[in-house]
Design a protein around this motif. Structure first.
Motif, PDB file in Angstrom:
ATOM      1  N   HIS A  66       0.840  -1.216   0.000  1.00 51.74           N
ATOM      2  CA  HIS A  66       0.000   0.000   0.000  1.00 51.74           C
ATOM      3  C   HIS A  66       0.866   1.255   0.000  1.00 51.74           C
ATOM      4  O   HIS A  66       1.184   1.815   1.053  1.00 51.74           O
ATOM      5  CB  HIS A  66      -0.937  -0.014   1.216  1.00 51.74           C
ATOM      6  CG  HIS A  66      -2.050   0.976   1.104  1.00 51.74           C
ATOM      7  ND1 HIS A  66      -3.280   0.781   1.670  1.00 51.74           N
ATOM      8  CD2 HIS A  66      -2.129   2.180   0.481  1.00 51.74           C
ATOM      9  CE1 HIS A  66      -4.074   1.807   1.405  1.00 51.74           C
ATOM     10  NE2 HIS A  66      -3.375   2.681   0.692  1.00 51.74           N
ATOM     11  N   HIS A  68       1.510   5.045  -2.171  1.00 53.96           N
ATOM     12  CA  HIS A  68       1.111   6.031  -3.191  1.00 53.96           C
ATOM     13  C   HIS A  68       2.364   6.750  -3.668  1.00 53.96           C
ATOM     14  O   HIS A  68       2.953   7.544  -2.940  1.00 53.96           O
ATOM     15  CB  HIS A  68       0.132   7.053  -2.600  1.00 53.96           C
ATOM     16  CG  HIS A  68      -1.170   6.459  -2.156  1.00 53.96           C
ATOM     17  ND1 HIS A  68      -2.277   6.410  -2.977  1.00 53.96           N
ATOM     18  CD2 HIS A  68      -1.549   5.881  -0.990  1.00 53.96           C
ATOM     19  CE1 HIS A  68      -3.288   5.846  -2.320  1.00 53.96           C
ATOM     20  NE2 HIS A  68      -2.867   5.503  -1.110  1.00 53.96           N
ATOM     21  N   LYS A 153      -8.289  -1.385  -6.960  1.00 54.78           N
ATOM     22  CA  LYS A 153      -8.708  -0.566  -5.823  1.00 54.78           C
ATOM     23  C   LYS A 153      -9.940   0.241  -6.188  1.00 54.78           C
ATOM     24  O   LYS A 153     -10.047   0.744  -7.305  1.00 54.78           O
ATOM     25  CB  LYS A 153      -7.605   0.404  -5.426  1.00 54.78           C
ATOM     26  CG  LYS A 153      -8.024   1.292  -4.257  1.00 54.78           C
ATOM     27  CD  LYS A 153      -6.930   2.221  -3.794  1.00 54.78           C
ATOM     28  CE  LYS A 153      -7.329   2.811  -2.437  1.00 54.78           C
ATOM     29  NZ  LYS A 153      -6.296   3.709  -1.909  1.00 54.78           N
ATOM     30  N   HIS A 241      -6.417  -0.261   4.990  1.00 58.34           N
ATOM     31  CA  HIS A 241      -6.221   0.633   6.154  1.00 58.34           C
ATOM     32  C   HIS A 241      -7.366   0.597   7.170  1.00 58.34           C
ATOM     33  O   HIS A 241      -7.983   1.626   7.450  1.00 58.34           O
ATOM     34  CB  HIS A 241      -5.939   2.055   5.710  1.00 58.34           C
ATOM     35  CG  HIS A 241      -6.828   2.615   4.634  1.00 58.34           C
ATOM     36  ND1 HIS A 241      -8.195   2.577   4.699  1.00 58.34           N
ATOM     37  CD2 HIS A 241      -6.528   3.211   3.461  1.00 58.34           C
ATOM     38  CE1 HIS A 241      -8.688   3.146   3.626  1.00 58.34           C
ATOM     39  NE2 HIS A 241      -7.704   3.528   2.854  1.00 58.34           N
ATOM     40  N   ASP A 314       0.469   2.450   3.788  1.00 57.16           N
ATOM     41  CA  ASP A 314      -0.384   3.507   3.230  1.00 57.16           C
ATOM     42  C   ASP A 314       0.408   4.809   3.159  1.00 57.16           C
ATOM     43  O   ASP A 314      -0.089   5.881   3.510  1.00 57.16           O
ATOM     44  CB  ASP A 314      -1.700   3.691   3.999  1.00 57.16           C
ATOM     45  CG  ASP A 314      -2.689   4.583   3.225  1.00 57.16           C
ATOM     46  OD1 ASP A 314      -2.408   4.904   2.044  1.00 57.16           O
ATOM     47  OD2 ASP A 314      -3.716   4.952   3.798  1.00 57.16           O
TER      48      ASP A 314
HETATM   49 ZN    ZN Z   1      -3.955   4.667   0.520  1.00 55.16          ZN
END
Ligand code: ZN
Length: 455
Positions: A66, A68, A153, A241, A314
């Motif tokens: 996870h 970004h 996702k 998350h 995340d």
């Molecule tokens: Zn995320």
């Protein structure tokens, strides 16, 4: 005497974290793969280069599913080079990039090609890609899958960026039906849009106001809805998350009855609490939010009993400007916490305090994420796997200094914290990619599910 297998390198430690437990061992590597795991005192083959780690622990390289990276399109927030450098420094050897916050988002096979072309030659770790399920791209899901994404996702409410809209209820069901046809995986940001809309607006500098704007009930309701759909449609679903511990009994019961559902949580939910967030400290803002200490205790219980499978970062950076430190307004600041480089020590610090061992941390941060993504040669120190390792000094401590982070933006909710666990070195396919904070030139690969399998 070690069995006769071709070996170019041996890593020897008194604490090798294997699927069978922590033990003294000599790990033989050949051609980037683990060739064998021998007893610590085995006679080593002549000609092999031997790396003596003494009492430093040898872990499998962590798998962070996870992340970004936001590249291309928002590279001022992060980028392939900086994100994977931070990952390598932090003991992560494989990461999977989220389909949003880059422009284009990873919602068609063409967009995936753009992402791959952007990443090529810039990655210090292995990097894979999630696809996105958005309104109107139902026909793109199978081609994306064939082009090598690990799953899809979706959001159930506004994602924060215009180019990655959420799925309405009917669209979610269509996407799940399509994904089930090829036995793919749907990963979901699970907060109920109606309940978030009905909650108070997040205005001002007080964290309590922000927390009230993202109630647990919104997570619980969304997860309940997903369980019902997964039960009916048979789709494999993963909850991203997880923050609300109230949803744990729902997830546990669903799994018990055979619904194909897994869940992850993140270092910030497990190590930071709502009670300690200072007014205006928007570096702590993320969605769903960091909740109260009692909720955190319950999340740890969920990890202990296996209801939560994975701990992943995340990692969701932005520029310092977007955190609105001038006003400290939780309503205006971008939500997201960067922790790619700090996830391992953050989790290890709290895990050891709560009586967990390194084998638990490895299960949550390497083995389970690899299983989630179907990476059959990652996440464990066992013969046949990629020779991806993290060498950790578990008893050593350090204080988090933002300027020492490799993330493009050195904003962190962990500034000033003293953490246990210093990453000495990180290894990818038998090569040292980071050594005491210094990261080697990019040598990572862009991976797909096909390459990750043994078959
Ligand atoms: Zn995320």
């Amino acid at each position: 005497m070690a069995e006769a297998v071709a070996t170019d390198t041996v890593l020897r430690s008194t604490r090798v974290v294997t699927p069978g437990g922590i033990r003294p061992a000599a790990v033989a590597v050949n051609g980037g793969r683990i060739a064998a795991v021998w007893p610590h005192d085995a006679k080593l083959p002549e000609g092999a280069s031997v790396v003596e780690l003494a009492d430093d622990a040898l872990l499998p390289g962590l798998v962070d599913t996870h992340v970004h990276i936001n590249d291309p399109g928002r590279t001022e927030w992060e980028g392939f080079e900086t994100a994977t450098r931070a990952a390598a420094a932090g003991g992560v050897t494989t990461l999977i990039d989220m389909p949003l916050n880059s422009v284009p988002p990873t919602t068609t096979a063409d967009h995936l090609a753009v992402k791959r072309a952007t990443a090529l030659g810039k990655v210090h770790t292995d990097v894979g890609f999630w696809g996105g399920a958005v309104p109107g791209n139902l026909k793109d899901l199978r081609p994306l899958r064939e082009a090598g994404v690990f799953g899809f996702k979706c959001f159930l409410l506004h994602s924060g960026v215009e180019e990655f809209p959420q799925l309405a209820a009917g669209e979610l069901e269509e996407a799940m039906t399509e994904i089930a046809r090829f036995d793919g995986l749907l990963i979901v940001h699970a907060e109920d849009p109606g309940l978030i809309e009905a909650a108070p607006q997040p205005v001002g500098r007080h964290y309590a106001g922000f927390l009230a704007s993202r109630p647990r009930a919104a997570e619980n309701a969304a997860i309940q809805g997903l369980i019902a759909l997964a039960r009916r449609l048979g789709t494999r679903v993963h909850i991203l998350h997880l923050s609300s511990a109230d949803a744990l009994p729902l997830i546990a019961a669903a799994r018990h009855e055979g619904v194909r559902i897994t869940a992850e949580t993140c270092p910030h939910y497990l190590t930071l609490t709502a009670e300690e967030v200072p007014d205006g400290a928007t570096e702590f803002k993320c969605c769903p939010p960091i909740r109260e200490a009692a909720n955190q205790d319950a999340l740890w219980q969920g990890l202990s009993d296996g209801t939560i499978d994975c701990v992943v970062s995340d990692h969701s950076p932005c520029t310092a400007e977007l955190k609105c430190f001038d006003t400290g307004d939780f309503g205006q600041a971008w939500g997201g916490i960067s922790s790619l480089q700090l996830g391992l020590p953050a989790i290890w610090t709290e895990a050891r305090r709560r009586g967990h061992g390194l084998e638990d941390v490895v299960r949550w941060m390497a083995q389970a994420p690899a299983l989630l993504a179907g990476l059959r040669t990652k996440g464990a120190i066992t013969a046949g796997h990629d020779a991806d390792f993290t060498v950790l000094a578990p008893e050593e401590t350090f204080t988090v200094v933002p300027s020492e982070l490799h993330h493009r933006n050195q904003v962190t909710a962990y500034a000033g914290r003293t953490l246990h666990g210093v990453v000495r070195s990180t290894w990818l396919r038998g090569e040292r990619i980071a050594d005491r904070g210094t990261v080697a030139p990019p040598a990572g690969r862009l991976i797909t599910p096909a390459e990750g399998s043994n078959s």
